[in-house]
Design a protein around this motif. Structure first.
Motif, PDB file in Angstrom:
ATOM      1  N   GLU A   8       0.833  -1.214   0.000  1.00 19.68           N
ATOM      2  CA  GLU A   8       0.000   0.000   0.000  1.00 19.68           C
ATOM      3  C   GLU A   8       0.861   1.255   0.000  1.00 19.68           C
ATOM      4  OE1 GLU A   8      -3.975  -1.590   2.362  1.00 19.68           O
ATOM      5  OE2 GLU A   8      -2.167  -1.054   3.496  1.00 19.68           O
ATOM      6  N   LEU A   9       1.943   1.237   0.750  1.00 18.79           N
ATOM      7  CA  LEU A   9       2.849   2.382   0.759  1.00 18.79           C
ATOM      8  C   LEU A   9       3.488   2.582  -0.610  1.00 18.79           C
ATOM      9  CD1 LEU A   9       4.613   1.915   4.210  1.00 18.79           C
ATOM     10  CD2 LEU A   9       2.890   3.625   3.610  1.00 18.79           C
ATOM     11  N   ARG A  10       3.855   1.473  -1.240  1.00 17.24           N
ATOM     12  CA  ARG A  10       4.463   1.559  -2.578  1.00 17.24           C
ATOM     13  C   ARG A  10       3.453   2.114  -3.583  1.00 17.24           C
ATOM     14  NH1 ARG A  10       5.591  -3.391  -3.048  1.00 17.24           N
ATOM     15  NH2 ARG A  10       7.478  -3.232  -1.776  1.00 17.24           N
ATOM     16  N   ALA A  11       2.205   1.670  -3.476  1.00 13.52           N
ATOM     17  CA  ALA A  11       1.178   2.161  -4.394  1.00 13.52           C
ATOM     18  C   ALA A  11       0.934   3.655  -4.201  1.00 13.52           C
ATOM     19  CB  ALA A  11      -0.122   1.385  -4.181  1.00 13.52           C
ATOM     20  N   LEU A  12       0.944   4.114  -2.957  1.00 19.34           N
ATOM     21  CA  LEU A  12       0.769   5.538  -2.686  1.00 19.34           C
ATOM     22  C   LEU A  12       1.928   6.338  -3.279  1.00 19.34           C
ATOM     23  CD1 LEU A  12      -0.623   7.936  -1.324  1.00 19.34           C
ATOM     24  CD2 LEU A  12       0.565   7.321   0.802  1.00 19.34           C
ATOM     25  N   GLY A  13       3.148   5.856  -3.054  1.00 17.17           N
ATOM     26  CA  GLY A  13       4.310   6.537  -3.624  1.00 17.17           C
ATOM     27  C   GLY A  13       4.263   6.578  -5.144  1.00 17.17           C
ATOM     28  N   ASP A  14       3.841   5.483  -5.756  1.00 18.78           N
ATOM     29  CA  ASP A  14       3.751   5.441  -7.222  1.00 18.78           C
ATOM     30  C   ASP A  14       2.685   6.400  -7.744  1.00 18.78           C
ATOM     31  OD1 ASP A  14       5.769   3.592  -7.387  1.00 18.78           O
ATOM     32  OD2 ASP A  14       4.438   1.857  -7.574  1.00 18.78           O
ATOM     33  N   ALA A  15       1.586   6.551  -7.006  1.00 17.95           N
ATOM     34  CA  ALA A  15       0.550   7.498  -7.413  1.00 17.95           C
ATOM     35  C   ALA A  15       1.088   8.928  -7.398  1.00 17.95           C
ATOM     36  CB  ALA A  15      -0.660   7.378  -6.494  1.00 17.95           C
ATOM     37  N   VAL A  16       1.872   9.237  -6.383  1.00 15.13           N
ATOM     38  CA  VAL A  16       2.487  10.566  -6.301  1.00 15.13           C
ATOM     39  C   VAL A  16       3.490  10.753  -7.441  1.00 15.13           C
ATOM     40  CG1 VAL A  16       3.981  12.058  -4.909  1.00 15.13           C
ATOM     41  CG2 VAL A  16       2.131  10.765  -3.821  1.00 15.13           C
ATOM     42  N   ARG A  17       4.274   9.725  -7.729  1.00 14.59           N
ATOM     43  CA  ARG A  17       5.238   9.823  -8.830  1.00 14.59           C
ATOM     44  C   ARG A  17       4.539  10.060 -10.161  1.00 14.59           C
ATOM     45  NH1 ARG A  17       7.155   5.607  -5.532  1.00 14.59           N
ATOM     46  NH2 ARG A  17       9.128   6.177  -4.513  1.00 14.59           N
ATOM     47  N   ASP A  18       3.396   9.401 -10.351  1.00 16.97           N
ATOM     48  CA  ASP A  18       2.654   9.572 -11.599  1.00 16.97           C
ATOM     49  C   ASP A  18       2.163  11.008 -11.749  1.00 16.97           C
ATOM     50  OD1 ASP A  18       1.271   8.439 -13.991  1.00 16.97           O
ATOM     51  OD2 ASP A  18      -0.507   9.031 -12.874  1.00 16.97           O
ATOM     52  N   VAL A  19       1.662  11.592 -10.663  1.00 18.69           N
ATOM     53  CA  VAL A  19       1.218  12.983 -10.715  1.00 18.69           C
ATOM     54  C   VAL A  19       2.405  13.910 -10.996  1.00 18.69           C
ATOM     55  CG1 VAL A  19       0.223  14.881  -9.366  1.00 18.69           C
ATOM     56  CG2 VAL A  19      -0.748  12.586  -9.198  1.00 18.69           C
ATOM     57  N   CYS A  20       3.532  13.638 -10.365  1.00 18.80           N
ATOM     58  CA  CYS A  20       4.727  14.466 -10.593  1.00 18.80           C
ATOM     59  C   CYS A  20       5.186  14.390 -12.043  1.00 18.80           C
ATOM     60  CB  CYS A  20       5.860  14.026  -9.663  1.00 18.80           C
ATOM     61  SG  CYS A  20       5.590  14.425  -7.914  1.00 18.80           S
ATOM     62  N   ARG A  21       5.133  13.201 -12.631  1.00 18.79           N
ATOM     63  CA  ARG A  21       5.521  13.066 -14.047  1.00 18.79           C
ATOM     64  C   ARG A  21       4.578  13.869 -14.932  1.00 18.79           C
ATOM     65  NH1 ARG A  21       6.813   7.665 -12.614  1.00 18.79           N
ATOM     66  NH2 ARG A  21       4.661   6.999 -13.004  1.00 18.79           N
ATOM     67  N   ARG A  22       3.283  13.787 -14.653  1.00 20.28           N
ATOM     68  CA  ARG A  22       2.326  14.516 -15.479  1.00 20.28           C
ATOM     69  C   ARG A  22       2.463  16.027 -15.320  1.00 20.28           C
ATOM     70  NH1 ARG A  22      -2.425  13.847 -13.743  1.00 20.28           N
ATOM     71  NH2 ARG A  22      -2.322  12.210 -12.158  1.00 20.28           N
ATOM     72  N   ARG A  23       3.020  16.456 -14.222  1.00 19.56           N
ATOM     73  CA  ARG A  23       3.229  17.876 -13.992  1.00 19.56           C
ATOM     74  C   ARG A  23       4.658  18.324 -14.323  1.00 19.56           C
ATOM     75  NH1 ARG A  23      -1.010  21.092 -14.490  1.00 19.56           N
ATOM     76  NH2 ARG A  23      -2.801  20.351 -13.268  1.00 19.56           N
ATOM     77  N   GLY A  24       5.385  17.476 -15.070  1.00 14.05           N
ATOM     78  CA  GLY A  24       6.660  17.915 -15.624  1.00 14.05           C
ATOM     79  C   GLY A  24       7.905  17.483 -14.902  1.00 14.05           C
ATOM     80  N   GLY A  25       7.793  16.763 -13.782  1.00 17.24           N
ATOM     81  CA  GLY A  25       8.989  16.305 -13.075  1.00 17.24           C
ATOM     82  C   GLY A  25       9.869  17.470 -12.661  1.00 17.24           C
ATOM     83  N   THR A  26      11.184  17.316 -12.841  1.00 19.64           N
ATOM     84  CA  THR A  26      12.095  18.393 -12.442  1.00 19.64           C
ATOM     85  C   THR A  26      11.980  19.610 -13.348  1.00 19.64           C
ATOM     86  OG1 THR A  26      13.850  17.261 -13.677  1.00 19.64           O
ATOM     87  CG2 THR A  26      13.786  16.917 -11.290  1.00 19.64           C
ATOM     88  N   ALA A  27      11.468  19.439 -14.565  1.00 18.29           N
ATOM     89  CA  ALA A  27      11.221  20.603 -15.423  1.00 18.29           C
ATOM     90  C   ALA A  27      10.146  21.488 -14.792  1.00 18.29           C
ATOM     91  CB  ALA A  27      10.801  20.164 -16.819  1.00 18.29           C
ATOM     92  N   THR A  29       9.571  21.588 -11.615  1.00 16.75           N
ATOM     93  CA  THR A  29      10.221  22.164 -10.441  1.00 16.75           C
ATOM     94  C   THR A  29      10.983  23.418 -10.815  1.00 16.75           C
ATOM     95  OG1 THR A  29      10.410  20.028  -9.308  1.00 16.75           O
ATOM     96  CG2 THR A  29      11.953  21.750  -8.646  1.00 16.75           C
ATOM     97  N   ARG A  30      11.727  23.373 -11.912  1.00 14.56           N
ATOM     98  CA  ARG A  30      12.513  24.537 -12.343  1.00 14.56           C
ATOM     99  C   ARG A  30      11.607  25.718 -12.688  1.00 14.56           C
ATOM    100  NH1 ARG A  30      17.886  24.274 -13.563  1.00 14.56           N
ATOM    101  NH2 ARG A  30      18.887  22.235 -13.382  1.00 14.56           N
ATOM    102  N   THR A  31      10.501  25.440 -13.330  1.00 13.50           N
ATOM    103  CA  THR A  31       9.561  26.510 -13.655  1.00 13.50           C
ATOM    104  C   THR A  31       8.995  27.139 -12.381  1.00 13.50           C
ATOM    105  OG1 THR A  31       8.936  25.453 -15.739  1.00 13.50           O
ATOM    106  CG2 THR A  31       7.412  27.077 -14.835  1.00 13.50           C
ATOM    107  N   ALA A  32       8.630  26.278 -11.426  1.00 17.66           N
ATOM    108  CA  ALA A  32       8.025  26.769 -10.187  1.00 17.66           C
ATOM    109  C   ALA A  32       9.008  27.574  -9.353  1.00 17.66           C
ATOM    110  CB  ALA A  32       7.488  25.591  -9.373  1.00 17.66           C
ATOM    111  N   MET A  33      10.258  27.138  -9.281  1.00 19.50           N
ATOM    112  CA  MET A  33      11.207  27.816  -8.393  1.00 19.50           C
ATOM    113  C   MET A  33      11.578  29.200  -8.905  1.00 19.50           C
ATOM    114  SD  MET A  33      14.636  25.570  -9.070  1.00 19.50           S
ATOM    115  CE  MET A  33      15.846  26.041 -10.335  1.00 19.50           C
TER     116      MET A  33
END
Length: 360
Positions: A8-27, A29-33
């Protein structure tokens, strides 16, 4: 909520990773900062509204998910992989944790439902000019005066939870909450080594605040919570730095062979892998102890802060070396992880002070 499984913890982490990928990942992050408030607002809205990360620690009675710090750690580890500038550690963990530890019904009813929904974000005003051992704010007759330094996500917080001392410095540390736009409150964005972690200085000039009755030991509780959860985020960052290094050495060639085929580089990356996995174990032990209310939680959290801080710096430093010349350019992401590692080591008290608290 009952005990959570590793799946369950792994699934939660993967869900967060999926959202981060759809929102551009570190790219993203660079835009936001580089933007106003240095917050990745679209990512925060997706995480709070879609996954519910803002309300993980909030009890169901206050419209939260009633989860534990283990779920929060899984989220922070995933966010650490992309250095996401969102107020999970500041609002969903520390500010929410302060309210929960205080146990005051009035403050909880007023703030927790809005924090759980993500409608409201809060930052904890804690450190003074000399660090986290002594607050920079004092409370007298319901008014706050002084300055809080190193306030995580302070630029975009709507509410501040404030740890305050007494004018003579001899009284207990008390907890207060106050709107960020209240009279007498001034928020100043601070230049930072780590551009992915926005910090602010918050000044209070006789600002009227609401006191929150809290038990003794609140500061120690918050420090334990902060160190344990920060170590999870550090683990995620170190793991991603290693992954980037492996990808780079596999892709680059020298003398007709990939860099990853050279024995010296293999050994270096194997050492990095050992450090990342031991960081993961050390962090998991601290988080589990906090979740269970174990009496050894303070010592395990301090150990996690020492170990993960030192080795996050080691892993990212080695990653810079193995990336070669490109690793020291501002355009390459590996430098962001190196800066995050340096800055994280000083959050909530440097490792050498944490080491003095370890009595396993």
């Amino acid at each position: 909520m009952g005990s959570v499984t590793s799946e369950e913890l792994r699934a939660l982490g993967d869900a967060v990773r999926d959202v981060c990928r759809r929102r551009g990942g570190t790219a993203g992050t660079r835009t936001a900062m580089a933007g106003a408030g240095r917050r990745h607002t679209p990512l925060w809205e997706d995480l709070a509204g879609g996954i519910g990360v803002a309300g993980l620690l909030v009890p169901e009675a206050y419209d939260g998910l009633g989860a534990s710090v283990q779920e929060s750690a899984a989220v922070l580890e995933a966010l650490g992989e992309v250095l996401a500038p969102v107020p999970v550690l500041s609002s969903a963990v520390l500010a929410t944790g302060a309210l929960l530890a205080a146990g005051d019904e009035a403050a909880a009813t007023e703030l927790l439902p809005r924090l759980a929904s993500g409608e409201l974000s809060a930052s904890l005003c804690w450190a003074g000019p000399h660090g986290w051992d002594h607050p920079g704010v004092v409370a007298e007759a319901g008014l706050l005066s002084g300055t809080a330094d190193y306030v995580l996500d302070g630029e975009t917080a709507e509410v501040f939870l404030v740890l305050a001392g007494t004018p003579d410095g001899a009284g207990p540390i008390t907890l207060h909450h106050i709107a960020a736009d209240a009279p007498g409150v001034t928020v100043t964005a601070q230049p930072v080594l780590d551009p992915t972690r926005p910090l602010a200085r918050v000044h209070f000039a006789s600002a009227p605040a609401q006191a929150v009755p809290a038990p003794d030991g609140l500061v120690e509780h918050l420090r334990t919570l902060a160190w344990a959860l920060l170590s999870a985020e550090q683990t995620g960052g170190a793991a991603r730095a290693l992954e980037m290094t492996v990808e780079h050495t596999l892709a680059r060639t020298q003398f007709g062979r990939s860099l990853a085929s050279f024995q010296a580089l293999k050994h270096a990356m194997a050492d990095m892998y050992v450090l990342v996995e031991t960081m993961r174990s050390c962090s998991a032990a601290a988080v589990a102890a906090v979740a269970a209310g174990d009496r050894q939680a303070p010592a395990l959290a301090a150990a996690a802060h020492v170990y993960c801080s030192e080795n996050y710096r080691t892993v990212t430093g080695q990653a810079i070396q193995l990336h070669g010349g490109i690793g020291i350019t501002a355009e390459h992401d590996i430098g962001l992880y190196f800066k995050r590692a340096q800055a994280d080591a000083q959050l909530f008290g440097p490792p050498h002070r944490a080491a003095a608290l370890i009595e396993l």
